[in-house]
Write a protein that holds these residues in place. Structure first.
Motif, PDB file in Angstrom:
ATOM      1  N   LEU A 105       0.821  -1.212   0.000  1.00  0.00           N
ATOM      2  CA  LEU A 105       0.000   0.000   0.000  1.00  0.00           C
ATOM      3  C   LEU A 105       0.856   1.264   0.000  1.00  0.00           C
ATOM      4  CD1 LEU A 105      -3.188   0.700   0.729  1.00  0.00           C
ATOM      5  CD2 LEU A 105      -2.195   1.262   2.916  1.00  0.00           C
ATOM      6  N   LEU A 106       2.062   1.187   0.587  1.00  0.00           N
ATOM      7  CA  LEU A 106       2.923   2.361   0.752  1.00  0.00           C
ATOM      8  C   LEU A 106       4.041   2.436  -0.287  1.00  0.00           C
ATOM      9  CD1 LEU A 106       3.354   2.238   4.652  1.00  0.00           C
ATOM     10  CD2 LEU A 106       1.618   3.449   3.328  1.00  0.00           C
ATOM     11  N   ARG A 107       4.153   1.449  -1.129  1.00  0.00           N
ATOM     12  CA  ARG A 107       5.286   1.392  -2.054  1.00  0.00           C
ATOM     13  C   ARG A 107       4.945   2.046  -3.390  1.00  0.00           C
ATOM     14  NH1 ARG A 107       8.316  -4.364  -1.833  1.00  0.00           N
ATOM     15  NH2 ARG A 107       9.412  -3.263  -3.504  1.00  0.00           N
ATOM     16  N   TRP A 108       5.827   2.934  -3.834  1.00  0.00           N
ATOM     17  CA  TRP A 108       5.596   3.635  -5.094  1.00  0.00           C
ATOM     18  C   TRP A 108       5.757   2.701  -6.289  1.00  0.00           C
ATOM     19  CZ3 TRP A 108       9.231   3.645  -8.926  1.00  0.00           C
ATOM     20  CH2 TRP A 108      10.547   3.307  -8.570  1.00  0.00           C
ATOM     21  N   ASP A 109       6.502   1.599  -6.117  1.00  0.00           N
ATOM     22  CA  ASP A 109       6.766   0.702  -7.242  1.00  0.00           C
ATOM     23  C   ASP A 109       5.736  -0.418  -7.343  1.00  0.00           C
ATOM     24  OD1 ASP A 109       7.627  -0.469  -4.896  1.00  0.00           O
ATOM     25  OD2 ASP A 109       9.352  -1.469  -5.795  1.00  0.00           O
ATOM     26  N   ARG A 110       4.554  -0.224  -6.758  1.00  0.00           N
ATOM     27  CA  ARG A 110       3.470  -1.187  -6.875  1.00  0.00           C
ATOM     28  C   ARG A 110       2.254  -0.513  -7.502  1.00  0.00           C
ATOM     29  NH1 ARG A 110       7.127  -4.048  -6.222  1.00  0.00           N
ATOM     30  NH2 ARG A 110       7.396  -5.751  -4.721  1.00  0.00           N
ATOM     31  N   ASP A 111       1.505  -1.284  -8.285  1.00  0.00           N
ATOM     32  CA  ASP A 111       0.322  -0.741  -8.947  1.00  0.00           C
ATOM     33  C   ASP A 111      -0.703  -0.276  -7.911  1.00  0.00           C
ATOM     34  OD1 ASP A 111       1.545  -1.570 -11.292  1.00  0.00           O
ATOM     35  OD2 ASP A 111       0.509  -3.502 -11.303  1.00  0.00           O
ATOM     36  N   LEU A 112      -1.517   0.690  -8.325  1.00  0.00           N
ATOM     37  CA  LEU A 112      -2.514   1.261  -7.426  1.00  0.00           C
ATOM     38  C   LEU A 112      -3.372   0.169  -6.789  1.00  0.00           C
ATOM     39  CD1 LEU A 112      -3.860   4.250  -9.561  1.00  0.00           C
ATOM     40  CD2 LEU A 112      -2.102   4.301  -7.784  1.00  0.00           C
ATOM     41  N   LEU A 120     -16.694  -0.421 -10.155  1.00  0.00           N
ATOM     42  CA  LEU A 120     -15.820   0.713 -10.419  1.00  0.00           C
ATOM     43  C   LEU A 120     -14.436   0.484  -9.802  1.00  0.00           C
ATOM     44  CD1 LEU A 120     -15.384   3.618 -11.462  1.00  0.00           C
ATOM     45  CD2 LEU A 120     -16.376   4.438  -9.301  1.00  0.00           C
ATOM     46  N   ALA A 121     -14.429   0.063  -8.536  1.00  0.00           N
ATOM     47  CA  ALA A 121     -13.150  -0.231  -7.875  1.00  0.00           C
ATOM     48  C   ALA A 121     -12.442  -1.402  -8.559  1.00  0.00           C
ATOM     49  CB  ALA A 121     -13.386  -0.534  -6.398  1.00  0.00           C
ATOM     50  N   PHE A 122     -13.213  -2.397  -8.928  1.00  0.00           N
ATOM     51  CA  PHE A 122     -12.678  -3.588  -9.582  1.00  0.00           C
ATOM     52  C   PHE A 122     -12.000  -3.238 -10.908  1.00  0.00           C
ATOM     53  CE2 PHE A 122     -13.914  -6.988 -12.706  1.00  0.00           C
ATOM     54  CZ  PHE A 122     -12.983  -7.936 -12.324  1.00  0.00           C
ATOM     55  N   VAL A 123     -12.695  -2.484 -11.743  1.00  0.00           N
ATOM     56  CA  VAL A 123     -12.153  -2.124 -13.060  1.00  0.00           C
ATOM     57  C   VAL A 123     -10.930  -1.223 -12.914  1.00  0.00           C
ATOM     58  CG1 VAL A 123     -12.639  -0.826 -15.173  1.00  0.00           C
ATOM     59  CG2 VAL A 123     -14.343  -2.421 -14.256  1.00  0.00           C
ATOM     60  N   LEU A 124     -10.965  -0.303 -11.972  1.00  0.00           N
ATOM     61  CA  LEU A 124      -9.820   0.585 -11.760  1.00  0.00           C
ATOM     62  C   LEU A 124      -8.596  -0.208 -11.310  1.00  0.00           C
ATOM     63  CD1 LEU A 124      -8.750   3.453 -11.747  1.00  0.00           C
ATOM     64  CD2 LEU A 124      -9.697   3.760  -9.451  1.00  0.00           C
ATOM     65  N   ARG A 125      -8.809  -1.186 -10.434  1.00  0.00           N
ATOM     66  CA  ARG A 125      -7.694  -2.031  -9.984  1.00  0.00           C
ATOM     67  C   ARG A 125      -7.143  -2.859 -11.141  1.00  0.00           C
ATOM     68  NH1 ARG A 125      -3.022  -3.231  -7.871  1.00  0.00           N
ATOM     69  NH2 ARG A 125      -2.846  -5.396  -7.209  1.00  0.00           N
ATOM     70  N   LEU A 126      -8.019  -3.442 -11.955  1.00  0.00           N
ATOM     71  CA  LEU A 126      -7.558  -4.216 -13.111  1.00  0.00           C
ATOM     72  C   LEU A 126      -6.778  -3.341 -14.085  1.00  0.00           C
ATOM     73  CD1 LEU A 126     -10.519  -6.593 -14.089  1.00  0.00           C
ATOM     74  CD2 LEU A 126      -8.440  -7.138 -12.816  1.00  0.00           C
ATOM     75  N   ALA A 127      -7.275  -2.125 -14.322  1.00  0.00           N
ATOM     76  CA  ALA A 127      -6.576  -1.211 -15.227  1.00  0.00           C
ATOM     77  C   ALA A 127      -5.198  -0.853 -14.673  1.00  0.00           C
ATOM     78  CB  ALA A 127      -7.409   0.048 -15.445  1.00  0.00           C
ATOM     79  N   ALA A 128      -5.114  -0.642 -13.359  1.00  0.00           N
ATOM     80  CA  ALA A 128      -3.826  -0.322 -12.736  1.00  0.00           C
ATOM     81  C   ALA A 128      -2.835  -1.461 -12.926  1.00  0.00           C
ATOM     82  CB  ALA A 128      -4.025  -0.020 -11.251  1.00  0.00           C
ATOM     83  N   MET A 129      -3.307  -2.701 -12.770  1.00  0.00           N
ATOM     84  CA  MET A 129      -2.425  -3.853 -12.967  1.00  0.00           C
ATOM     85  C   MET A 129      -2.021  -3.999 -14.430  1.00  0.00           C
ATOM     86  SD  MET A 129      -3.812  -6.879 -10.438  1.00  0.00           S
ATOM     87  CE  MET A 129      -5.478  -6.918 -11.118  1.00  0.00           C
ATOM     88  N   ASN A 130      -2.960  -3.748 -15.327  1.00  0.00           N
ATOM     89  CA  ASN A 130      -2.704  -3.941 -16.754  1.00  0.00           C
ATOM     90  C   ASN A 130      -1.778  -2.878 -17.338  1.00  0.00           C
ATOM     91  OD1 ASN A 130      -3.228  -5.361 -19.266  1.00  0.00           O
ATOM     92  ND2 ASN A 130      -4.462  -3.597 -19.871  1.00  0.00           N
ATOM     93  N   TYR A 131      -1.943  -1.643 -16.874  1.00  0.00           N
ATOM     94  CA  TYR A 131      -1.177  -0.536 -17.438  1.00  0.00           C
ATOM     95  C   TYR A 131      -0.061  -0.027 -16.520  1.00  0.00           C
ATOM     96  CZ  TYR A 131      -5.013  -0.400 -20.791  1.00  0.00           C
ATOM     97  OH  TYR A 131      -5.935  -0.747 -21.750  1.00  0.00           O
ATOM     98  N   GLY A 132       0.099  -0.651 -15.361  1.00  0.00           N
ATOM     99  CA  GLY A 132       1.166  -0.252 -14.453  1.00  0.00           C
ATOM    100  C   GLY A 132       0.965   1.117 -13.832  1.00  0.00           C
ATOM    101  N   TRP A 133      -0.291   1.492 -13.566  1.00  0.00           N
ATOM    102  CA  TRP A 133      -0.559   2.802 -12.958  1.00  0.00           C
ATOM    103  C   TRP A 133      -0.055   2.837 -11.519  1.00  0.00           C
ATOM    104  CZ3 TRP A 133      -6.400   3.297 -14.620  1.00  0.00           C
ATOM    105  CH2 TRP A 133      -6.456   3.514 -16.010  1.00  0.00           C
ATOM    106  N   ARG A 134       0.623   3.932 -11.182  1.00  0.00           N
ATOM    107  CA  ARG A 134       1.138   4.111  -9.832  1.00  0.00           C
ATOM    108  C   ARG A 134       0.869   5.524  -9.359  1.00  0.00           C
ATOM    109  NH1 ARG A 134       6.979   1.265 -11.247  1.00  0.00           N
ATOM    110  NH2 ARG A 134       6.140  -0.845 -11.549  1.00  0.00           N
ATOM    111  N   ALA A 135       0.810   5.677  -8.050  1.00  0.00           N
ATOM    112  CA  ALA A 135       0.610   7.017  -7.494  1.00  0.00           C
ATOM    113  C   ALA A 135       1.895   7.830  -7.652  1.00  0.00           C
ATOM    114  CB  ALA A 135       0.227   6.923  -6.012  1.00  0.00           C
ATOM    115  N   PRO A 136       1.774   9.147  -7.860  1.00  0.00           N
ATOM    116  CA  PRO A 136       2.975   9.977  -8.017  1.00  0.00           C
ATOM    117  C   PRO A 136       3.748  10.113  -6.708  1.00  0.00           C
ATOM    118  CG  PRO A 136       1.022  11.358  -7.911  1.00  0.00           C
ATOM    119  CD  PRO A 136       0.529   9.937  -7.973  1.00  0.00           C
TER     120      PRO A 136
END
Length: 219
Positions: free
Chosen positions: A151-158, A190-206
């Protein structure tokens, strides 16, 4: 989790399914850390039930539902036994496990937010507890395993942010009197799709603006 959004048997089935996939991630981490079967079981239980227990303690739902419904407590133990013997096969279906984990995240952020509000908390506090219900078990799992929580790591997907979005959508539905089975399922989706998109596209928090640190996260 006695909510009126779904039929009681359907709700219980969804809860057990969510608990199962979270337990898989905990037990698998135990395998990777070379823990014995007891350590695997502890991580499975904590991952699956930790967020819900934390929520119930905060809102005063005592004893927590994890200790009043034997199925909730036993499910992670059954999962641990399966992972103990079949972990190579479970590792091979890691994508399917991640898919189910994302579904569990969506379900639990909605359930957590709704239950917190039912116990008299304001919408903001309910959102926080909804997010904690979905992500809290993973934080406890990582701490017990000696890792920095994902949850706290920048190098993990959202992860927490999709839960926060799902919980916030649920709170808005409550505010405007539109929460029912269908809209709750939409917030979870909504949460489910956003999580899947984060895993698929490597989205991370700034990270911090113009940061100077050169620290690198350990794997």
């Amino acid at each position: 989790m006695a909510l009126d959004l779904f039929n009681a048997s359907v709700q219980h089935g969804l809860d057990v399914a969510g608990i199962s996939v979270f337990a898989i991630s905990g037990a698998l981490l135990g395998v990777r850390k070379n823990f014995d079967v007891f350590g695997m079981a502890v991580l499975a239980e904590v991952t699956a039930l930790g967020g819900g227990i934390f929520r119930d303690l905060v809102i005063g739902a005592i004893p927590p539902v994890a200790f009043t419904d034997l199925g909730y407590l036993l499910t992670p133990l059954v999962v641990t036994v399966l992972v103990f013997f079949l972990h190579p096969e479970v590792e091979r279906i890691n994508k399917a496990v991640n898919f189910c984990d994302a579904a569990g995240l969506g379900l639990f952020c909605v359930v957590g937010t709704t239950k917190a509000h039912e116990y008299g908390l304001g919408l903001t506090a309910s959102v926080v507890l909804g997010m904690a219900t979905a992500a809290g078990g993973g934080v406890l799992r990582d701490i017990l395993a000696g890792d920095v929580p994902q949850l706290l790591r920048w190098d993990r997907d959202l992860y927490a942010i999709p839960a926060l979005v799902g919980a916030s959508a649920t709170a808005l539905l409550i505010k405007f009197g539109q929460l029912n089975g269908a809209t709750a399922a939409g917030a979870a989706a909504l949460a489910f799709v956003l999580r899947l998109a984060a895993m698929n596209y490597g989205w991370r928090a700034p990270r911090a603006w113009q940061r100077r640190s050169t620290a690198v996260e350990a794997e």
